[in-house]
Design an enzyme around this catalytic site. Sequence first.
Site, PDB file in Angstrom:
ATOM      1  N   GLU A 133       1.077  -0.710   0.201  1.00 57.61           N
ATOM      2  CA  GLU A 133      -0.451   0.125  -0.037  1.00 57.61           C
ATOM      3  C   GLU A 133       1.177   1.244  -0.195  1.00 57.61           C
ATOM      4  OE1 GLU A 133      -3.048  -0.248   1.724  1.00 57.61           O
ATOM      5  OE2 GLU A 133      -3.651  -2.173   2.079  1.00 57.61           O
ATOM      6  N   TYR A 156      -2.691   5.260   6.529  1.00 52.10           N
ATOM      7  CA  TYR A 156      -2.227   3.558   7.510  1.00 52.10           C
ATOM      8  C   TYR A 156      -1.147   3.299   6.272  1.00 52.10           C
ATOM      9  CZ  TYR A 156      -0.791  -1.443   6.671  1.00 52.10           C
ATOM     10  OH  TYR A 156      -0.575  -2.366   6.543  1.00 52.10           O
ATOM     11  N   LYS A 160       2.982   3.837   6.732  1.00 50.69           N
ATOM     12  CA  LYS A 160       3.689   2.895   6.726  1.00 50.69           C
ATOM     13  C   LYS A 160       5.433   2.584   5.973  1.00 50.69           C
ATOM     14  CE  LYS A 160       3.595  -1.166   8.012  1.00 50.69           C
ATOM     15  NZ  LYS A 160       4.450  -1.888   9.180  1.00 50.69           N
TER      16      LYS A 160
HETATM   17  P1  NAD Z   1      -2.300  -7.379  13.034  1.00 54.84           P
HETATM   18  O1  NAD Z   1      -3.490  -5.747  13.199  1.00 54.84           O
HETATM   19  O2  NAD Z   1      -3.993  -8.410  13.105  1.00 54.84           O
HETATM   20  O3  NAD Z   1      -1.455  -7.379  14.400  1.00 54.84           O
HETATM   21  C1  NAD Z   1      -0.746  -6.109  15.193  1.00 54.84           C
HETATM   22  C2  NAD Z   1      -0.110  -6.752  16.486  1.00 54.84           C
HETATM   23  O4  NAD Z   1       0.756  -5.308  16.634  1.00 54.84           O
HETATM   24  C3  NAD Z   1      -1.492  -7.114  17.261  1.00 54.84           C
HETATM   25  O5  NAD Z   1      -0.773  -7.976  17.978  1.00 54.84           O
HETATM   26  C4  NAD Z   1      -0.575  -5.353  18.052  1.00 54.84           C
HETATM   27  O6  NAD Z   1      -0.731  -5.868  19.957  1.00 54.84           O
HETATM   28  C5  NAD Z   1       0.658  -5.513  17.656  1.00 54.84           C
HETATM   29  N1  NAD Z   1       0.962  -3.731  18.144  1.00 54.84           N
HETATM   30  C6  NAD Z   1      -0.035  -2.876  18.194  1.00 54.84           C
HETATM   31  N2  NAD Z   1       0.227  -1.651  18.603  1.00 54.84           N
HETATM   32  C7  NAD Z   1       1.956  -1.858  18.812  1.00 54.84           C
HETATM   33  C8  NAD Z   1       2.936  -0.922  19.388  1.00 54.84           C
HETATM   34  N3  NAD Z   1       2.566   0.458  19.976  1.00 54.84           N
HETATM   35  N4  NAD Z   1       3.563  -2.261  20.470  1.00 54.84           N
HETATM   36  C9  NAD Z   1       3.711  -3.092  20.520  1.00 54.84           C
HETATM   37  N5  NAD Z   1       2.694  -3.748  19.362  1.00 54.84           N
HETATM   38  C10 NAD Z   1       1.863  -3.275  18.998  1.00 54.84           C
HETATM   39  O7  NAD Z   1      -2.023  -6.782  11.729  1.00 54.84           O
HETATM   40  P2  NAD Z   1      -1.446  -7.602  10.796  1.00 54.84           P
HETATM   41  O8  NAD Z   1      -2.236  -8.357  10.080  1.00 54.84           O
HETATM   42  O9  NAD Z   1      -0.436  -9.138  11.883  1.00 54.84           O
HETATM   43  O10 NAD Z   1       0.024  -7.489  10.393  1.00 54.84           O
HETATM   44  C11 NAD Z   1       1.660  -7.426  10.447  1.00 54.84           C
HETATM   45  C12 NAD Z   1       2.541  -6.278   9.285  1.00 54.84           C
HETATM   46  O11 NAD Z   1       2.538  -6.831   8.586  1.00 54.84           O
HETATM   47  C13 NAD Z   1       2.412  -4.920  10.232  1.00 54.84           C
HETATM   48  O12 NAD Z   1       3.306  -4.356   9.970  1.00 54.84           O
HETATM   49  C14 NAD Z   1       1.097  -4.188   8.343  1.00 54.84           C
HETATM   50  O13 NAD Z   1       1.475  -3.354   7.972  1.00 54.84           O
HETATM   51  C15 NAD Z   1       2.206  -6.011   7.397  1.00 54.84           C
HETATM   52  N6  NAD Z   1       1.222  -6.271   6.308  1.00 54.84           N
HETATM   53  C16 NAD Z   1       0.047  -6.949   6.896  1.00 54.84           C
HETATM   54  C17 NAD Z   1      -0.852  -7.200   5.626  1.00 54.84           C
HETATM   55  C18 NAD Z   1      -2.350  -7.978   5.921  1.00 54.84           C
HETATM   56  O14 NAD Z   1      -2.036  -8.194   5.042  1.00 54.84           O
HETATM   57  N7  NAD Z   1      -2.454  -8.237   6.929  1.00 54.84           N
HETATM   58  C19 NAD Z   1       0.022  -6.730   4.472  1.00 54.84           C
HETATM   59  C20 NAD Z   1       1.124  -6.686   4.169  1.00 54.84           C
HETATM   60  C21 NAD Z   1       1.764  -6.206   5.438  1.00 54.84           C
HETATM   61  P1  TYD Z   2      -8.836  -4.583   3.296  1.00 56.27           P
HETATM   62  O1  TYD Z   2      -9.334  -5.856   4.342  1.00 56.27           O
HETATM   63  O2  TYD Z   2      -9.512  -3.684   4.939  1.00 56.27           O
HETATM   64  O3  TYD Z   2      -7.487  -4.422   3.329  1.00 56.27           O
HETATM   65  P2  TYD Z   2      -6.802  -3.666   2.690  1.00 56.27           P
HETATM   66  O4  TYD Z   2      -7.487  -1.833   2.318  1.00 56.27           O
HETATM   67  O5  TYD Z   2      -5.871  -2.716   2.918  1.00 56.27           O
HETATM   68  O6  TYD Z   2      -6.651  -4.049   1.051  1.00 56.27           O
HETATM   69  O7  TYD Z   2     -10.092  -4.139   2.604  1.00 56.27           O
HETATM   70  C1  TYD Z   2      -9.903  -5.469   1.773  1.00 56.27           C
HETATM   71  C2  TYD Z   2     -10.904  -4.444   0.544  1.00 56.27           C
HETATM   72  O8  TYD Z   2     -11.602  -5.084   0.248  1.00 56.27           O
HETATM   73  C3  TYD Z   2     -10.946  -3.171  -0.633  1.00 56.27           C
HETATM   74  O9  TYD Z   2      -9.899  -2.747  -1.013  1.00 56.27           O
HETATM   75  C4  TYD Z   2     -11.342  -2.553   0.562  1.00 56.27           C
HETATM   76  C5  TYD Z   2     -12.898  -3.975   0.144  1.00 56.27           C
HETATM   77  N1  TYD Z   2     -13.354  -3.663   1.667  1.00 56.27           N
HETATM   78  C6  TYD Z   2     -15.262  -3.905   1.414  1.00 56.27           C
HETATM   79  O10 TYD Z   2     -15.254  -3.686  -0.045  1.00 56.27           O
HETATM   80  N2  TYD Z   2     -16.209  -4.253   2.620  1.00 56.27           N
HETATM   81  C7  TYD Z   2     -15.847  -4.419   3.691  1.00 56.27           C
HETATM   82  O11 TYD Z   2     -16.133  -4.811   4.137  1.00 56.27           O
HETATM   83  C8  TYD Z   2     -14.088  -4.590   3.894  1.00 56.27           C
HETATM   84  C9  TYD Z   2     -14.131  -4.253   5.642  1.00 56.27           C
HETATM   85  C10 TYD Z   2     -13.526  -4.042   2.841  1.00 56.27           C
END
Ligand code: NAD
Ligand code: TYD
Length: 367
Positions: A133, A156, A160
């Site tokens: 993103e 967000y 990042k």
């Molecule tokens: P998540 O929201 O499920 O988990 C985040 C974790 O970080 C939680 O356990 C929370 O308690 C902890 N946290 C938040 N603030 C904190 C702080 N100040 N100090 C210590 N811990 C803290 O997130 P996720 O989906 O597991 O994502 C993890 C990482 O991967 C993030 O950096 C995100 O940007 C990156 N990422 C996620 C995705 C995705 O699709 N989920 C994709 C690409 C990158």
């Molecule tokens: P999301 O899971 O929030 O991930 P990101 O915004 O990081 O890509 O959303 C994935 C896609 O789905 C995004 O284009 C927003 C859309 N979306 C919906 O259409 N309905 C929903 O209720 C949510 C949560 C997301």
Amino acid sequence: MRTVLVTGGAGFVGSGFVALALSSRPDWRVVVLDALTYAGNLENLEGLDARFADRYRFVRGDVADGAAVGRLFAEEAPSAVVHFAAESHVDRSLLGPLDFVRTNVLGTATLLEAARGAWAPGGGRFLQVSTDEVYGALGETGRFTEETPLAPSSPYSASKAAADQLVLAYHRTFGLDTVVTRCCNNYGPRQFPEKLIPFLIARFVDGQTLPVYGKGENVRDWIHVDDHSRGVLLALEGGRAGQVYNLGARCERRNLDLVRGLARELASAAGGDPDRALSRVVFVKDRPGHDWRYALDPSKAERELGFRPEVPFDAGLRATVRWYLDHEPWWRRVQTGEYREFVRRTYEDAGAGGAPPAAAPRGRVGV
Ligand code: NAD
Ligand code: TYD
């Protein structure tokens, strides 16, 4: 034995990485630092204490708390940091951007400072887990490469991107050994039910509508969370210092197609009529600044790290649907807040805070 500090290990992606690291790297000690915000769930790490008692430690703490991070570096002397901790949900960042700046920017800077203070040259590696993103939005064609200029749209992704730039700057200026991975949208078990797939699964089970933002024409590029973890491990062990690696599975889906496929899958899994399930899909107000399309080019990670995603999307989605249907108590406890009872009893009632207050959900975008 090497000690690896994993931040955000109680979250969706971090918890899978911790389990993978402990089970596949017998000479690693893994120390998790997690603030247990609303997104952190100790149930995601259940059983690791018993299985890996001498190689696993959980510490509740805030990555933006310099004193706490400094103490942990002194106690554990980690030779690697894998930095997952973040505020991670775009919609929440529209409702409260400052939490994102604090954790994602200041938190990353705080960890970098601790690493810079602790590590002599070659003394450790800092891996920043980031997202596609940061590149902003694509039109109908093209893919993000590691050279694509950063153009984040939401608070967000902007936070990042700022964190990524700090990580790269610490390499250029101080010679810190850093690697950045940028992954596309993850799906799989234990994802917090605010993100598209688990949010819709929970709504389906409750007989509610399935909200699609705008016309559902936005495109996301999907990868199974286990493939993401494997990619992070490869980058940690084989990535070149100062480099960025895109981690993706070349799996673009238009939101509407994904949601329709999910509705049909849910109906079949629950013994219902897949065609009737489609009538539950509704269009709602679009997300402001909604990025049109994401598509990652993972060639560099494939070439340099041997990265090969293993989970085909259809099979992965089916298994994910099954997991949520079979683990309804897990997400019910999240919905009711019961999953935080242990945290309240163990840390908050005992007065051993040290973490930012859990952000309460403040409404939803679109619905
Ligand atoms: P998540 O929201 O499920 O988990 C985040 C974790 O970080 C939680 O356990 C929370 O308690 C902890 N946290 C938040 N603030 C904190 C702080 N100040 N100090 C210590 N811990 C803290 O997130 P996720 O989906 O597991 O994502 C993890 C990482 O991967 C993030 O950096 C995100 O940007 C990156 N990422 C996620 C995705 C995705 O699709 N989920 C994709 C690409 C990158
Ligand atoms: P999301 O899971 O929030 O991930 P990101 O915004 O990081 O890509 O959303 C994935 C896609 O789905 C995004 O284009 C927003 C859309 N979306 C919906 O259409 N309905 C929903 O209720 C949510 C949560 C997301």
